[in-house]
Structures are given as structure tokens and as C-alpha cells.
Design an enzyme around this catalytic site. Sequence first.
Site, PDB file in Angstrom:
ATOM      1  N   ASN A  28       0.843  -1.192   0.000  1.00 17.26           N
ATOM      2  CA  ASN A  28       0.000   0.000   0.000  1.00 17.26           C
ATOM      3  C   ASN A  28       0.884   1.250   0.000  1.00 17.26           C
ATOM      4  O   ASN A  28       0.802   2.111   0.858  1.00 17.26           O
ATOM      5  CB  ASN A  28      -0.964   0.009   1.200  1.00 17.26           C
ATOM      6  CG  ASN A  28      -2.030   1.073   1.008  1.00 17.26           C
ATOM      7  OD1 ASN A  28      -2.192   1.962   1.823  1.00 17.26           O
ATOM      8  ND2 ASN A  28      -2.724   1.024  -0.092  1.00 17.26           N
ATOM      9  N   LEU A  29       1.716   1.287  -1.013  1.00 21.77           N
ATOM     10  CA  LEU A  29       2.813   2.257  -1.026  1.00 21.77           C
ATOM     11  C   LEU A  29       2.333   3.674  -1.321  1.00 21.77           C
ATOM     12  O   LEU A  29       1.454   3.890  -2.152  1.00 21.77           O
ATOM     13  CB  LEU A  29       3.843   1.834  -2.072  1.00 21.77           C
ATOM     14  CG  LEU A  29       4.383   0.410  -1.879  1.00 21.77           C
ATOM     15  CD1 LEU A  29       5.417   0.099  -2.957  1.00 21.77           C
ATOM     16  CD2 LEU A  29       4.992   0.216  -0.498  1.00 21.77           C
ATOM     17  N   HIS A  30       2.931   4.614  -0.632  1.00 15.65           N
ATOM     18  CA  HIS A  30       2.667   6.031  -0.856  1.00 15.65           C
ATOM     19  C   HIS A  30       4.014   6.733  -1.020  1.00 15.65           C
ATOM     20  O   HIS A  30       5.073   6.079  -1.008  1.00 15.65           O
ATOM     21  CB  HIS A  30       1.859   6.638   0.304  1.00 15.65           C
ATOM     22  CG  HIS A  30       2.411   6.280   1.656  1.00 15.65           C
ATOM     23  ND1 HIS A  30       3.613   6.773   2.118  1.00 15.65           N
ATOM     24  CD2 HIS A  30       1.946   5.463   2.626  1.00 15.65           C
ATOM     25  CE1 HIS A  30       3.850   6.296   3.316  1.00 15.65           C
ATOM     26  NE2 HIS A  30       2.852   5.484   3.652  1.00 15.65           N
ATOM     27  N   GLY A  32       5.808   8.358   0.887  1.00 12.02           N
ATOM     28  CA  GLY A  32       6.778   8.098   1.963  1.00 12.02           C
ATOM     29  C   GLY A  32       7.640   6.885   1.639  1.00 12.02           C
ATOM     30  O   GLY A  32       8.877   6.927   1.730  1.00 12.02           O
ATOM     31  N   HIS A  33       6.997   5.792   1.225  1.00 13.98           N
ATOM     32  CA  HIS A  33       7.765   4.591   0.850  1.00 13.98           C
ATOM     33  C   HIS A  33       8.634   4.873  -0.378  1.00 13.98           C
ATOM     34  O   HIS A  33       9.780   4.445  -0.455  1.00 13.98           O
ATOM     35  CB  HIS A  33       6.830   3.445   0.460  1.00 13.98           C
ATOM     36  CG  HIS A  33       5.933   2.966   1.548  1.00 13.98           C
ATOM     37  ND1 HIS A  33       4.575   3.194   1.555  1.00 13.98           N
ATOM     38  CD2 HIS A  33       6.190   2.237   2.666  1.00 13.98           C
ATOM     39  CE1 HIS A  33       4.040   2.618   2.609  1.00 13.98           C
ATOM     40  NE2 HIS A  33       4.989   2.048   3.322  1.00 13.98           N
ATOM     41  N   GLY A 144      11.816   4.332   7.484  1.00 13.04           N
ATOM     42  CA  GLY A 144      11.356   5.712   7.602  1.00 13.04           C
ATOM     43  C   GLY A 144      11.332   6.185   9.056  1.00 13.04           C
ATOM     44  O   GLY A 144      11.070   5.407   9.968  1.00 13.04           O
ATOM     45  N   ASP A 147       8.106   5.904  11.647  1.00 11.32           N
ATOM     46  CA  ASP A 147       8.056   4.887  12.709  1.00 11.32           C
ATOM     47  C   ASP A 147       9.352   5.010  13.509  1.00 11.32           C
ATOM     48  O   ASP A 147      10.260   4.191  13.396  1.00 11.32           O
ATOM     49  CB  ASP A 147       7.897   3.497  12.100  1.00 11.32           C
ATOM     50  CG  ASP A 147       6.569   3.350  11.393  1.00 11.32           C
ATOM     51  OD1 ASP A 147       5.549   3.255  12.078  1.00 11.32           O
ATOM     52  OD2 ASP A 147       6.552   3.388  10.152  1.00 11.32           O
ATOM     53  N   SER A 183      -0.104   4.464   5.316  1.00 15.13           N
ATOM     54  CA  SER A 183      -1.079   3.589   4.638  1.00 15.13           C
ATOM     55  C   SER A 183      -2.434   3.682   5.324  1.00 15.13           C
ATOM     56  O   SER A 183      -3.473   3.499   4.693  1.00 15.13           O
ATOM     57  CB  SER A 183      -0.599   2.142   4.676  1.00 15.13           C
ATOM     58  OG  SER A 183       0.643   2.065   4.032  1.00 15.13           O
ATOM     59  N   ARG A 184      -2.436   3.962   6.611  1.00 11.67           N
ATOM     60  CA  ARG A 184      -3.702   3.985   7.356  1.00 11.67           C
ATOM     61  C   ARG A 184      -4.497   5.272   7.103  1.00 11.67           C
ATOM     62  O   ARG A 184      -5.668   5.334   7.482  1.00 11.67           O
ATOM     63  CB  ARG A 184      -3.453   3.785   8.852  1.00 11.67           C
ATOM     64  CG  ARG A 184      -2.988   2.359   9.162  1.00 11.67           C
ATOM     65  CD  ARG A 184      -2.988   2.001  10.624  1.00 11.67           C
ATOM     66  NE  ARG A 184      -2.815   0.575  10.835  1.00 11.67           N
ATOM     67  CZ  ARG A 184      -1.661  -0.035  11.089  1.00 11.67           C
ATOM     68  NH1 ARG A 184      -0.548   0.661  11.183  1.00 11.67           N
ATOM     69  NH2 ARG A 184      -1.600  -1.341  11.260  1.00 11.67           N
TER      70      ARG A 184
HETATM   71  O1  PAF Z   1       7.196  -0.306   8.828  1.00 11.63           O
HETATM   72  C1  PAF Z   1       6.646  -1.284   8.291  1.00 11.63           C
HETATM   73  O2  PAF Z   1       5.988  -1.185   7.247  1.00 11.63           O
HETATM   74  C2  PAF Z   1       6.797  -2.658   8.936  1.00 11.63           C
HETATM   75  O3  PAF Z   1       6.796  -2.567  10.320  1.00 11.63           O
HETATM   76  C3  PAF Z   1       8.033  -3.445   8.437  1.00 11.63           C
HETATM   77  C4  PAF Z   1       9.323  -2.734   8.818  1.00 11.63           C
HETATM   78  C5  PAF Z   1       7.954  -3.594   6.929  1.00 11.63           C
HETATM   79  C6  PAF Z   1       8.056  -4.834   9.067  1.00 11.63           C
HETATM   80  O4  PAF Z   1       6.891  -5.554   8.751  1.00 11.63           O
END
Ligand code: PAF
Length: 290
Positions: A28-30, A32-33, A144, A147, A183-184
Site C-alpha cells: 500500500n505504497l505512498h 513516503g515509501h 522511515g 516509525d 497507509s492507514r
Molecule cells: O514499517 C513497516 O511497514 C513494517 O513494520 C516493516 C518494517 C515492513 C516490518 O513488517
Amino acid sequence: MEVINRIDALRERLRGCAGTALVPTMGNLHEGHLSLVRQAVERGRPVVASIFVNRLQFAPHEDFDTYPRTFEEDCEKLAKVGCDVIFAPDDGEMYPEPQAYRVQTPAGLGDILEGEFRPGFFEGVCTVVLKLFNCVAPHTAIFGKKDYQQLMIVRRMVRQLNLPVRIEAGEIVRERDGLAMSSRNRYLGREERSEAAHLHKVLSAAVERVQAGERDFAAIEAAAMATLVERGWEPDYIAIRRRDDLSVPDEAGPAGSADEAGAPALPPPLVALAAAKLGSTRLIDNIEID
Ligand code: PAF
């Protein structure tokens, strides 16, 4: 760009690659990813992005089943930013048997803040991250700062377990109104979406008070929590912490003390972290305090 689902095929593809850069994701990439993947492209080749929704880091009442899975769109986005390999194992490939061996995170770090409200979360994260490192054997892995606690805990795991991987941090990417990309965010209804930017606004106001020299952190946190409650949020925490270990900073120290020349001592680097629910969506954010 290749999509690989099996660990043995991935190892075969990456055999002899000394400079692999990994971006672990749950899909569910945005933006940020994608910014992490762009960073990876500058750091090494091949660039591997993993897409795996890790059951182990979700509590039974959390959103594992409904977590957005958008594989086709994710692949298109990754191809555009120069990803070389998508590693997308299924549950059976990553957890062919019950995962009895797990990474235990340290008390005082894995069970505070996110860990307090999501017991077992960091154990699940570290276990899958260690498994991903063992599958990919990356030179560099990029996480990132959104988190923040996860990044810190993964860094410490790598250090304490002597894992041969370099951990790099990627900056938070925000929407125009300040909402950290996540993603949320897609769970938010229209009104919630416009309210959601207030998590960052309230956190920024708390940061400004610290930057202005206030040192009663508990009072600053309480005021920020109260503002969120007034606006209809259910905050889990607003916390001003030391950046190096997320411990509670000494309130009197930095403001009250002075060095030998009489100049006020510099406060240790701090970070303000927040987690709060808006309706049924739980959002997190943080700001490093300069
Ligand atoms: O940050 C996330 O998306 C997840 O916690 C990770 C690092 C991919 C581990 O499942």
C-alpha cells in the site's frame, strides 16, 4: 523489475551482490515509501523492496485482515522509481511453521510508547525484519523516521546481534497540510481527513514550547493531549523523549544547569512523539526537536 515470491529464488537472484539495498514495506505504497526507494537507489544496487503484511506484528483485534493490499499499484509505483526486485512472499513462505523463535525486544524500549499500546508489536517487527535480512542479505536497509521507535529498535537489534547491514533513516513525507503519509490515512473519512492534520499541528505547538525554553515536559504533553481530546481524538500518548533511547528527559537539567562559563547547557537531542485515534483510525507522528 522482477517480482520474486520464493526465498530460494531471491537468494539465487541476489547471489554475489555485495551492495544490495533493501526497503522493507507492508505494501500500500505512498510517497513516503517511494522516497525510501529513491534513497535506496542512490545507496546501492540492486534495490529490493519487500512487500509482506506481517501477521506477527498485528494484535488479534488489529487490522491485519483489512490492511490495504494494493499489489498491482505497488508494482507500478516501484517500477517507476527504479526498484530492481520486489520480494513478495506469502504467509506460508515466511512462516511455514509457527514462528516459535522470536526476537525479544528490551524492556524499557520495546514496551514503552508504541509497545505499551501495541504489546508484542516490536517483537513481531524485529522477527520479520531479521528474517528479511536473512533472505536478502542487504548491504543497506532503509527505514522511515515516521516509525521512529521502530527505526531505533531495529538499529539496536542490528548492533546487538552484529548483523552485517547498515541501517539508514528516511525523512517523514507529509501531505500539504502536514499530515504524515501513512497507509492507514486511507481509512479516514472526509471530515476525519481534514481533522487529521491537527495531530501534526498539536505536536508542532508542543515542540515550539520546548524550543522556547519550557522544560515542564509533563505539562506540555498534558496540554497537547487535552487539545486533542477537545477536538474529538483519543490520544494514546504525546511524549517528549530523548532521541538516543526514548527515555524521559531530565526536566531540570538542560534549562536549569549551566556550563563552566555560565552559558546554559544544551539540552540533549529530543523528539516529540504522538499516537492518537481519530474515529477508528490510529495515527502516529513525531518531530525531532532542533
Ligand atoms: O514499517 C513497516 O511497514 C513494517 O513494520 C516493516 C518494517 C515492513 C516490518 O513488517
